[in-house]
Design a protein around this motif. Structure first.
Motif, PDB file in Angstrom:
ATOM      1  N   PRO A 250       0.210  -1.851   0.344  1.00 44.27           N
ATOM      2  CA  PRO A 250      -0.234   0.211  -0.184  1.00 44.27           C
ATOM      3  C   PRO A 250       0.798   1.173   0.022  1.00 44.27           C
ATOM      4  O   PRO A 250       2.074   1.770   0.677  1.00 44.27           O
ATOM      5  CB  PRO A 250      -0.812  -0.407   1.242  1.00 44.27           C
ATOM      6  CG  PRO A 250      -0.798  -1.460   1.556  1.00 44.27           C
ATOM      7  CD  PRO A 250       0.280  -2.197   1.140  1.00 44.27           C
ATOM      8  N   ASP A 251       0.280   2.218  -0.590  1.00 40.67           N
ATOM      9  CA  ASP A 251       1.042   3.500  -1.070  1.00 40.67           C
ATOM     10  C   ASP A 251       1.505   4.386   0.268  1.00 40.67           C
ATOM     11  O   ASP A 251       0.002   3.777   0.984  1.00 40.67           O
ATOM     12  CB  ASP A 251       0.917   3.946  -2.007  1.00 40.67           C
ATOM     13  CG  ASP A 251       0.611   3.790  -2.956  1.00 40.67           C
ATOM     14  OD1 ASP A 251       1.711   2.966  -3.874  1.00 40.67           O
ATOM     15  OD2 ASP A 251      -0.392   3.920  -4.441  1.00 40.67           O
ATOM     16  N   LYS A 252       2.076   4.935   1.091  1.00 37.66           N
ATOM     17  CA  LYS A 252       2.286   5.310   1.857  1.00 37.66           C
ATOM     18  C   LYS A 252       1.814   4.895   2.995  1.00 37.66           C
ATOM     19  O   LYS A 252       0.757   5.640   4.093  1.00 37.66           O
ATOM     20  CB  LYS A 252       1.476   7.347   1.473  1.00 37.66           C
ATOM     21  CG  LYS A 252       2.083   8.312   0.374  1.00 37.66           C
ATOM     22  CD  LYS A 252       1.100   9.269   0.146  1.00 37.66           C
ATOM     23  CE  LYS A 252       1.633  10.317  -1.102  1.00 37.66           C
ATOM     24  NZ  LYS A 252       0.156  10.834  -1.830  1.00 37.66           N
ATOM     25  N   LYS A 253       2.164   4.830   3.272  1.00 34.68           N
ATOM     26  CA  LYS A 253       1.740   3.289   4.854  1.00 34.68           C
ATOM     27  C   LYS A 253       3.000   2.364   4.893  1.00 34.68           C
ATOM     28  O   LYS A 253       3.954   2.696   4.364  1.00 34.68           O
ATOM     29  CB  LYS A 253       0.157   2.293   4.126  1.00 34.68           C
ATOM     30  CG  LYS A 253      -0.731   2.828   2.786  1.00 34.68           C
ATOM     31  CD  LYS A 253      -1.235   3.866   5.003  1.00 34.68           C
ATOM     32  CE  LYS A 253      -2.700   4.482   3.940  1.00 34.68           C
ATOM     33  NZ  LYS A 253      -3.665   5.279   5.000  1.00 34.68           N
ATOM     34  N   ILE A 254       2.712   1.702   6.823  1.00 34.94           N
ATOM     35  CA  ILE A 254       3.462   1.152   6.716  1.00 34.94           C
ATOM     36  C   ILE A 254       3.031  -0.125   6.553  1.00 34.94           C
ATOM     37  O   ILE A 254       1.886  -0.800   7.461  1.00 34.94           O
ATOM     38  CB  ILE A 254       3.716   1.394   8.607  1.00 34.94           C
ATOM     39  CG1 ILE A 254       4.432   3.082   8.372  1.00 34.94           C
ATOM     40  CG2 ILE A 254       4.444   0.647   9.043  1.00 34.94           C
ATOM     41  CD1 ILE A 254       5.044   3.326  10.076  1.00 34.94           C
ATOM     42  N   THR A 255       3.773  -0.782   5.995  1.00 33.39           N
ATOM     43  CA  THR A 255       3.252  -2.530   6.312  1.00 33.39           C
ATOM     44  C   THR A 255       5.040  -3.229   6.535  1.00 33.39           C
ATOM     45  O   THR A 255       5.532  -3.233   6.267  1.00 33.39           O
ATOM     46  CB  THR A 255       3.876  -3.018   4.261  1.00 33.39           C
ATOM     47  OG1 THR A 255       2.878  -2.138   3.915  1.00 33.39           O
ATOM     48  CG2 THR A 255       3.137  -4.356   3.995  1.00 33.39           C
ATOM     49  N   THR A 256       4.192  -4.070   7.461  1.00 32.04           N
ATOM     50  CA  THR A 256       5.341  -5.354   8.444  1.00 32.04           C
ATOM     51  C   THR A 256       5.189  -6.426   7.531  1.00 32.04           C
ATOM     52  O   THR A 256       3.553  -6.767   7.172  1.00 32.04           O
ATOM     53  CB  THR A 256       5.264  -4.439   9.448  1.00 32.04           C
ATOM     54  OG1 THR A 256       3.689  -5.235  10.059  1.00 32.04           O
ATOM     55  CG2 THR A 256       5.569  -3.292  10.542  1.00 32.04           C
ATOM     56  N   ILE A 257       5.831  -6.769   7.175  1.00 32.81           N
ATOM     57  CA  ILE A 257       6.151  -8.217   7.216  1.00 32.81           C
ATOM     58  C   ILE A 257       6.175  -9.248   8.409  1.00 32.81           C
ATOM     59  O   ILE A 257       7.486  -9.297   9.036  1.00 32.81           O
ATOM     60  CB  ILE A 257       7.000  -9.070   6.113  1.00 32.81           C
ATOM     61  CG1 ILE A 257       6.737  -7.908   5.141  1.00 32.81           C
ATOM     62  CG2 ILE A 257       7.013 -10.267   4.931  1.00 32.81           C
ATOM     63  CD1 ILE A 257       7.058  -8.283   3.446  1.00 32.81           C
TER      64      ILE A 257
ATOM     65  N   LEU B  52       7.854   9.928   9.912  1.00 33.92           N
ATOM     66  CA  LEU B  52       8.328   9.312   8.508  1.00 33.92           C
ATOM     67  C   LEU B  52       7.287   9.600   7.468  1.00 33.92           C
ATOM     68  O   LEU B  52       6.825  10.229   7.059  1.00 33.92           O
ATOM     69  CB  LEU B  52       9.500   8.792   7.843  1.00 33.92           C
ATOM     70  CG  LEU B  52      11.616   9.189   8.856  1.00 33.92           C
ATOM     71  CD1 LEU B  52      11.636   8.542   8.097  1.00 33.92           C
ATOM     72  CD2 LEU B  52      11.524  10.655   7.995  1.00 33.92           C
ATOM     73  N   ASN B  53       6.584   8.313   8.053  1.00 36.32           N
ATOM     74  CA  ASN B  53       5.372   7.947   7.591  1.00 36.32           C
ATOM     75  C   ASN B  53       4.611   8.914   7.468  1.00 36.32           C
ATOM     76  O   ASN B  53       3.855   9.720   6.304  1.00 36.32           O
ATOM     77  CB  ASN B  53       5.192   6.811   8.203  1.00 36.32           C
ATOM     78  CG  ASN B  53       3.606   6.318   7.391  1.00 36.32           C
ATOM     79  OD1 ASN B  53       2.403   6.594   8.426  1.00 36.32           O
ATOM     80  ND2 ASN B  53       3.537   6.173   6.386  1.00 36.32           N
ATOM     81  N   VAL B  54       4.219   9.357   8.460  1.00 37.47           N
ATOM     82  CA  VAL B  54       2.758  10.563   9.165  1.00 37.47           C
ATOM     83  C   VAL B  54       3.037  11.597   8.206  1.00 37.47           C
ATOM     84  O   VAL B  54       2.200  11.642   8.250  1.00 37.47           O
ATOM     85  CB  VAL B  54       2.020  10.624  10.453  1.00 37.47           C
ATOM     86  CG1 VAL B  54       1.086  11.720  10.644  1.00 37.47           C
ATOM     87  CG2 VAL B  54       1.894   8.766  10.843  1.00 37.47           C
ATOM     88  N   GLU B  55       4.108  12.559   9.294  1.00 39.10           N
ATOM     89  CA  GLU B  55       4.697  13.065   8.727  1.00 39.10           C
ATOM     90  C   GLU B  55       4.793  13.831   6.900  1.00 39.10           C
ATOM     91  O   GLU B  55       5.587  14.932   6.378  1.00 39.10           O
ATOM     92  CB  GLU B  55       5.703  14.077   9.391  1.00 39.10           C
ATOM     93  CG  GLU B  55       5.005  13.856  10.986  1.00 39.10           C
ATOM     94  CD  GLU B  55       6.243  14.631  11.792  1.00 39.10           C
ATOM     95  OE1 GLU B  55       7.239  15.087  11.225  1.00 39.10           O
ATOM     96  OE2 GLU B  55       5.794  14.641  13.083  1.00 39.10           O
ATOM     97  N   GLN B  56       5.787  12.683   6.224  1.00 38.32           N
ATOM     98  CA  GLN B  56       6.381  12.643   5.410  1.00 38.32           C
ATOM     99  C   GLN B  56       5.399  11.740   3.786  1.00 38.32           C
ATOM    100  O   GLN B  56       6.308  11.672   2.867  1.00 38.32           O
ATOM    101  CB  GLN B  56       7.572  12.694   4.753  1.00 38.32           C
ATOM    102  CG  GLN B  56       8.493  14.073   5.659  1.00 38.32           C
ATOM    103  CD  GLN B  56       9.917  13.783   5.813  1.00 38.32           C
ATOM    104  OE1 GLN B  56      10.468  13.155   5.456  1.00 38.32           O
ATOM    105  NE2 GLN B  56      10.692  14.301   7.437  1.00 38.32           N
TER     106      GLN B  56
END
Length: 263
Positions: free
Chosen positions: A27-34, A185-189
């Motif tokens: 997903p774009d502009k999201k945090i993905t964890t594996i 970084l994810n939230v602000e940028q």
């Protein structure tokens, strides 16, 4: 359609396939964890998606094009990766190490421009490492070094950042420090963050999207609430887990677990 995804991706070493016909979307502009057990293909997937290693079948698509056809420097302006065990930075100062992140933008002469120096200083500032700029990397603590490596990745000015177990070998405070930085970084940028994490509760706490792997295949991918379920964790880790809610974040968390009987 996501900017970054795989189609029927197969990756291996020699004749042994580690990842088999894997199709995932990031997903774009999201945090993905594996998440997944050791040897399931998590790190292998990250390396293939960033073209560190080649793949035997399928494709990795970024912005509508296969990454195998992309120019190396152009690709390095789009995505950065912090490997599980970064190469030694012996003899380098913090500023020198972070400057390596500007390689994709350098001409044949390899000289840093004003824009390069501005990007380096910004990366040091946002990671809280500016005070270490002239210190040897070897003189820093584990948590400080990890933030410096992240600063190098940020200096690439990419919209997508991959991290392979960024909290390994760090104590609890430094683990939280690194993960909160990535969340910021994810939230602000609007940075797209993709990371492999061993700690299930950290993976769920900081993720918008989770991918659970077993033997190179996706067992479940989706919201944390859809992945952090007893049946999924039993299949992936062979554990009988009790799932509750984190009282501070309301994210799902593994409260306790036993080995699954009969597994």
């Amino acid at each position: 359609m996501a900017r970054l995804y795989t189609e029927d991706l197969s990756i291996g070493y020699g004749e042994r396939l580690i990842v088999k016909t894997l199709s995932v979307q990031i997903p774009d502009k999201k945090i993905t964890t594996i998440i997944g057990s050791n040897g399931c293909g998590k790190s292998t997937l990250l390396k293939a998606m960033t073209r560190i290693i080649s793949h035997q079948g399928g494709t990795v698509i970024l912005d509508g094009e296969s990454i195998s056809k992309e120019n190396t420097k152009v690709l390095a302006r789009k995505m950065a990766i912090l490997p599980q065990t970064p190469e030694s930075a012996s003899g380098l100062t913090v500023g020198e190490l972070v400057s390596y992140g500007r390689f994709p933008y350098q001409s044949g002469l390899g000289r840093l421009t004003k824009k390069d120096y501005e990007a380096i200083d910004w990366a040091l500032e946002v990671t809280g490492t500016k005070e270490f700029k002239y210190r040897p990397v070897d003189a820093l603590s584990g948590g400080q070094r990890q933030r410096v490596w992240i600063a190098m990745a940020l200096a690439q000015e990419t919209e997508i950042i991959f991290l392979d177990e960024p909290t390994t070998y760090l104590d609890l405070a430094h683990q939280l420090e690194v993960l909160e930085l990535l969340q910021k970084l994810n939230v602000e940028q609007d940075r797209t963050i993709v990371m492999v994490l061993h700690d299930l509760n950290q993976a769920a706490r900081f993720a918008d999207y989770m991918i659970a792997l077993k033997d190179g295949q996706v067992v479940k991918a989706g919201r944390c609430e859809d992945v952090m379920k007893p049946d999924v964790l039993k299949k992936v880790f062979q554990i009988d887990a009790e799932i509750g809610r984190d009282p501070r974040t309301n994210k799902p968390m593994c409260i306790t677990y036993n080995l699954a009987k009969g597994e």
